[in-house]
Write an enzyme that holds these catalytic residues in place. Structure first.
Site, PDB file in Angstrom:
ATOM      1  N   ASN A   7      50.772  41.942  25.494  1.00  0.00           N
ATOM      2  CA  ASN A   7      50.345  40.569  25.217  1.00  0.00           C
ATOM      3  C   ASN A   7      50.871  40.167  23.841  1.00  0.00           C
ATOM      4  O   ASN A   7      50.314  40.527  22.814  1.00  0.00           O
ATOM      5  CB  ASN A   7      48.815  40.510  25.255  1.00  0.00           C
ATOM      6  CG  ASN A   7      48.275  39.104  25.074  1.00  0.00           C
ATOM      7  OD1 ASN A   7      49.012  38.164  24.821  1.00  0.00           O
ATOM      8  ND2 ASN A   7      46.971  38.965  25.195  1.00  0.00           N
ATOM      9  N   ARG A  83      52.285  38.921  29.399  1.00  0.00           N
ATOM     10  CA  ARG A  83      51.718  37.570  29.343  1.00  0.00           C
ATOM     11  C   ARG A  83      52.802  36.589  28.921  1.00  0.00           C
ATOM     12  O   ARG A  83      53.425  36.745  27.873  1.00  0.00           O
ATOM     13  CB  ARG A  83      50.558  37.512  28.354  1.00  0.00           C
ATOM     14  CG  ARG A  83      50.021  36.098  28.138  1.00  0.00           C
ATOM     15  CD  ARG A  83      48.812  36.096  27.223  1.00  0.00           C
ATOM     16  NE  ARG A  83      48.499  34.748  26.768  1.00  0.00           N
ATOM     17  CZ  ARG A  83      48.573  34.334  25.513  1.00  0.00           C
ATOM     18  NH1 ARG A  83      48.953  35.171  24.570  1.00  0.00           N
ATOM     19  NH2 ARG A  83      48.276  33.096  25.184  1.00  0.00           N
ATOM     20  N   HIS A 172      46.243  29.246  27.963  1.00  0.00           N
ATOM     21  CA  HIS A 172      45.161  30.229  27.787  1.00  0.00           C
ATOM     22  C   HIS A 172      44.473  30.538  29.116  1.00  0.00           C
ATOM     23  O   HIS A 172      43.302  30.929  29.146  1.00  0.00           O
ATOM     24  CB  HIS A 172      44.115  29.741  26.775  1.00  0.00           C
ATOM     25  CG  HIS A 172      44.629  29.628  25.373  1.00  0.00           C
ATOM     26  ND1 HIS A 172      44.428  28.511  24.594  1.00  0.00           N
ATOM     27  CD2 HIS A 172      45.359  30.484  24.619  1.00  0.00           C
ATOM     28  CE1 HIS A 172      44.995  28.686  23.414  1.00  0.00           C
ATOM     29  NE2 HIS A 172      45.575  29.876  23.404  1.00  0.00           N
ATOM     30  N   ASN A 203      44.081  31.224  16.653  1.00  0.00           N
ATOM     31  CA  ASN A 203      45.156  30.483  15.995  1.00  0.00           C
ATOM     32  C   ASN A 203      45.656  29.363  16.905  1.00  0.00           C
ATOM     33  O   ASN A 203      45.939  28.255  16.476  1.00  0.00           O
ATOM     34  CB  ASN A 203      46.295  31.434  15.627  1.00  0.00           C
ATOM     35  CG  ASN A 203      47.300  30.757  14.703  1.00  0.00           C
ATOM     36  OD1 ASN A 203      46.933  30.158  13.707  1.00  0.00           O
ATOM     37  ND2 ASN A 203      48.577  30.837  15.061  1.00  0.00           N
ATOM     38  N   ARG A 233      48.983  24.113  14.534  1.00  0.00           N
ATOM     39  CA  ARG A 233      49.342  22.980  15.376  1.00  0.00           C
ATOM     40  C   ARG A 233      48.410  21.802  15.131  1.00  0.00           C
ATOM     41  O   ARG A 233      47.217  21.977  14.883  1.00  0.00           O
ATOM     42  CB  ARG A 233      49.302  23.356  16.859  1.00  0.00           C
ATOM     43  CG  ARG A 233      50.264  24.467  17.256  1.00  0.00           C
ATOM     44  CD  ARG A 233      50.314  24.599  18.772  1.00  0.00           C
ATOM     45  NE  ARG A 233      50.929  25.846  19.178  1.00  0.00           N
ATOM     46  CZ  ARG A 233      50.255  26.869  19.700  1.00  0.00           C
ATOM     47  NH1 ARG A 233      48.950  26.780  19.887  1.00  0.00           N
ATOM     48  NH2 ARG A 233      50.892  27.973  20.042  1.00  0.00           N
ATOM     49  N   GLY A 323      36.261  32.059  17.877  1.00  0.00           N
ATOM     50  CA  GLY A 323      35.117  31.893  18.762  1.00  0.00           C
ATOM     51  C   GLY A 323      34.194  33.092  18.783  1.00  0.00           C
ATOM     52  O   GLY A 323      32.971  32.957  18.877  1.00  0.00           O
ATOM     53  N   GLU A 379      42.210  39.642  27.552  1.00  0.00           N
ATOM     54  CA  GLU A 379      43.304  39.172  28.392  1.00  0.00           C
ATOM     55  C   GLU A 379      44.035  40.339  29.045  1.00  0.00           C
ATOM     56  O   GLU A 379      44.522  40.231  30.175  1.00  0.00           O
ATOM     57  CB  GLU A 379      44.274  38.344  27.554  1.00  0.00           C
ATOM     58  CG  GLU A 379      43.678  37.035  27.065  1.00  0.00           C
ATOM     59  CD  GLU A 379      44.559  36.322  26.061  1.00  0.00           C
ATOM     60  OE1 GLU A 379      44.691  35.097  26.147  1.00  0.00           O
ATOM     61  OE2 GLU A 379      45.123  37.004  25.181  1.00  0.00           O
TER      62      GLU A 379
END
Length: 589
Positions: A7, A83, A172, A203, A233, A323, A379
């Site tokens: 990943n 991924r 995501h 991020n 971003r 989170g 993930e």
């Protein structure tokens, strides 16, 4: 199967060797802050020397070397999962990688400039190191393939959308999928019973509205730039600002650099490290205070909007680096959501430490109608499971499955009370034609549907009577009646509109129960086992008809002992493919 999940992010590599059947980690290696002085390497949670890791290539090489050094002890990978952030319109499921697939992915680099290029570089390094095992791409965008058109399209002319492939994809997806399964397990429910708002905050950051197991809205769009304030971003911005910057002389390359790498938290404070921003805000730094307020305000705004989109919410979940680790961010995001029934237990929130051993922690009080959770991002586990399933399906060569098709015209399932209101006291429906599903029949009696714009007469009733009234119509019928019926599985009637029914003895106005039936396949457990599917799975069905071949996606599987194998389509869907009852389709996993 032992699956190595690789990943790669823009400045990190997370790698795990997993047993996909037991869902256990055999080895965990991760490199963070690549190219920075504070670059760190962790192997199974233990810090290692990382001074010689200068770029992504060095990080991937180092990770693969650790995996190879433990092969005698743990076993070598039998497959490698990668991924890939952007799969465009062409990749909807796990895909075995080869040169052609890689070239197609590379053509999408401009849509995910921070992520697709490093992921492709990692693929090539991994293929060179493990050329004898299959490499499978898992696409972040694929999970959002269920977005309805109203959430997928931009308000641009159709010719431009088609020429440039402009649409919303969402990202995501691997993370949001893990959040949904984790929250559902914690609530002892299936995803198909819940409305979940998943907040992936790192991020890169996005929010997804997941209605009964399907992504129906998400904050990122055609690229990962849209939506929340992120580490570097900009997120949502008035396009007029971009036109102003271009007119001022900024080049498109400079604009790309600004929006993707020099905006967001970095643009506001000079850092994308939320820990430093929180510390600065506590010490009175006004730029940090603004960044924290702007960041959490945007998230809270999306949470409220997505609750409205789904007509309510059952759970709100936080995952990702911010989170999971910032009680302050979670606290601010949950402020003023009491009107939704969402409350926060401050002690639980401060104490929450989600780990791979305790992956889902509740942070709402017991009396909160909407439950809130912190979910440990994993993930890699999702990637391993999807890879193993895809390779198993290919290896077993599951036989083509012919599925009988039944075409359902508009009809009404009525309660006994409504039957009597429409046809008279004590009235019993008269069976007309037995249906394929045991015990069900089309009745002789018909009713008239009356909507704001028009009416439809001679709508067949079905028996036997049900506990709740349910009226199923097609999209064409919606226009005739002037209504907006949600696409739902039979029986899923919460937050649905009503309709007026007229019969020979009177009228009844239903307060809810009007739906456009979601296409689905009935089957018994034996058929499900033979076809390799289970209840609530999503499949596709390929149609081979004279000049109108197509594939129906988003077909829900419903399994019960009394069901007979049959796919149900409404008249609009059947007409689009030139189908009649008794025709066949072919199930595609």
């Amino acid at each position: 199967m032992r699956v190595l999940a690789l990943n790669c992010g823009s400045s990190s590599v997370k790698c795990a060797l997993l047993d996909s059947e037991r869902r256990t980690r055999l080895l965990d290696v991760r490199v963070e802050n690549i190219g920075r002085q504070d670059c760190r390497l962790e192997v199974d949670g233990e810090r290692r020397e990382a001074a010689d890791i200068l770029d992504l290539g060095g990080a991937v090489a180092g990770v693969l070397e650790h995996v190879r050094s433990r092969a005698a002890e743990l076993g070598a990978p039998q497959a490698i999962a990668h991924r890939i952030v952007h799969g465009g319109a062409q990749f909807h499921q796990p895909t075995v990688l080869n040169d052609d697939v890689l070239a197609q992915i590379e053509s999408l680099n401009s849509l995910a400039p921070l992520h697709n290029p490093p992921a492709i570089e990692a693929v090539r390094l991994a293929v060179a190191a493990y050329a004898d095992v299959p490499h499978v791409a898992i696409f972040d965008t694929a999970w959002h393939g269920t977005l309805p058109r109203r959430a997928r399209e931009y308000a641009l002319p159709a010719d431009l959308r088609e020429r440039f492939g402009i649409r919303r994809f969402g990202f995501h997806g691997v993370s949001h999928a893990h959040v949904v399964s984790s929250v559902a397990a914690r609530m002892h429910a299936s995803p198909q019973e819940l409305r979940i708002i998943s907040c992936h905050l790192g991020n890169g950051a996005s929010v997804a509205a997941v209605e009964y197991g399907r992504s129906v809205e998400t904050s990122m769009g055609m690229t990962p730039l849209e939506g929340l304030v992120m580490g570097t971003r900009v997120g949502d911005i008035d396009p007029g600002v971009l036109l102003l910057l271009l007119e001022s002389g900024m080049t498109t390359r400079e604009l790309d650099e600004l929006l993707n790498r020099r905006s967001g938290l970095t643009g506001l404070t000079g850092t994308n490290d939320m820990r430093r921003i929180e510390q600065g805000a506590a010490e009175g730094d006004e730029e940090c205070r603004l960044a924290l307020a702007l960041y959490t305000h945007r998230i809270r705004k999306y949470i409220g909007a997505y609750a409205a989109v789904m007509g309510g919410v059952d759970a709100i979940a936080f995952t990702g680096g911010v989170g999971e680790n910032s009680a302050t961010v979670r606290h601010r995001c949950m402020q003023r959501l009491e009107f939704l029934g969402a409350m926060l237990d401050e002690d639980r929130n401060r104490d929450a430490r989600a780990t791979l051993r305790t992956p889902c922690i509740e942070i709402s009080p017991q009396h909160s109608r909407v439950r809130s959770f912190v979910v440990c991002a994993d993930e890699e586990l999702e990637m391993a499971i999807e890879t193993a399933d895809a390779l198993a399906a290919a290896a077993h060569g599951r036989p083509d499955a012919r599925i009988p098709i039944a075409v359902s015209a508009r009809h009404a399932h009525l309660s006994q009370a409504t039957v009597e209101a429409l046809f008279g006291a004590g009235y019993k429906l008269t069976p007309r034609t037995a249906l394929s599903q045991p015990g069900q029949y089309a009745a002789e009696e018909t009713v008239t549907l009356i909507g704001p714009r028009g009416r439809i007469e001679n709508v067949r009733t079905m028996g036997p009577p049900r506990e709740h009234d349910q009226v199923e119509i097609s999209r064409s019928d919606e226009f005739t009646l002037g209504v907006d019926a949600p696409v739902r599985i039979s029986g899923d009637l919460s937050n649905t509109p009503g309709i007026t029914l007229e019969g020979p003895a009177g009228r009844v106005t239903l307060q809810s129960g009007l739906i456009c039936a979601r296409r689905h396949i009935h089957m018994n457990p034996q058929d499900a086992a033979r076809l390799g599917v289970k209840d609530c799975d999503e499949v596709a069905v390929r149609i081979d008809s004279e000049g109108r071949d197509l594939i129906f996606a988003d077909v829900s599987v419903r399994v019960a002992p009394g069901f007979s194998l049959e796919m149900h389509l409404d008249t609009d869907e059947a007409n689009a493919a030139g189908l009649s009852s008794g025709d066949y389709g072919e199930l595609v996993r």
